[in-house]
Scaffold this motif. Structure first.
Motif: not given
Length: 213
Positions: A9-10, A17, A35, A109, A129
């Protein structure tokens, strides 16, 4: 190399995220690479090889961090992203060599670039996202995480807090530009736009669907 069981997910700030990576790992009994998960390698990094990532590690006075010009901030973000990609790929490759990770879904992430993701990930294992660029900037310091509140306190300690805040926000505006937003939006990967009406669980269901889970 294609990362078969890794879901990336970026996107932009304030899009959800980090929350989705954590919840996906819980829902599917997977592994969450949240993250800045590459920070696990930070203590051993050579500052000459990774000058951007180690900048904050070796910083003596954090007020210098928030005093940089918007252009310097943008250059640091872009440089750090490239270095983070190297570290992330190193971590993921090592994880997939471990037997206990091979049969689990890994949710990331990520800072890995769109160009690299096209080479290493299945198309439906990448999700973008996005939140409105204005919201990403305006609500940056409304988030409760310690890092952002720490930066806000530093800004408030400046001789002219309002000027310092405006300077920092100009940097955020460069990072969260409409150009960058459009580049991600038109990347060809699946996209989810932040929708407050969906709520966390509704967003989780949509993310799961996009990933084919």
């Amino acid at each position: 190399m294609i990362f078969e069981n890794v879901y990336f997910i970026t996107g932009t700030a304030y899009a959800g995220k980090s929350t989705m990576v954590k919840l996906l790992a819980e829902k599917y009994n997977g592994i969450a690479c949240e993250e800045n998960y590459h920070d696990v390698l930070l203590p051993e990094l050579d500052a000459k090889e990774f000058p951007y990532v180690t900048y904050t590690r070796d910083l003596q006075d954090w007020h210098e961090f928030i005093r940089r010009s918007p252009e310097e901030y943008l250059a640091w973000i872009n440089g750090a992203a490239k270095e983070c990609e190297i570290l992330e790929l190193r971590i993921l490759e090592d994880m997939l060599k471990k037997e206990d990770s091979q049969n689990k879904k890994i949710f990331v992430d990520t800072n890995i670039s769109i160009e690299t993701l096209r080479k290493i990930a299945k198309h439906d294992h990448v999700l973008i996202m996005l939140s409105d660029p204005d919201i990403s900037v305006r609500k940056f310091f409304e988030r409760p995480d310690k890092e952002k509140q720490f930066l806000y306190q530093l800004i408030m300690e400046e001789p002219d807090p309002e000027a310092a805040l405006q300077n920092y926000r100009k940097g955020l505006e460069l990072i969260n530009s409409q150009e960058n937003y459009n580049r991600l939006l038109n990347s060809g990967f699946n996209v989810i736009l932040r929708d407050e009406k969906l709520g966390v669980q509704g967003t989780l269901e949509l993310v799961s669907k996009k990933f084919g889970l």
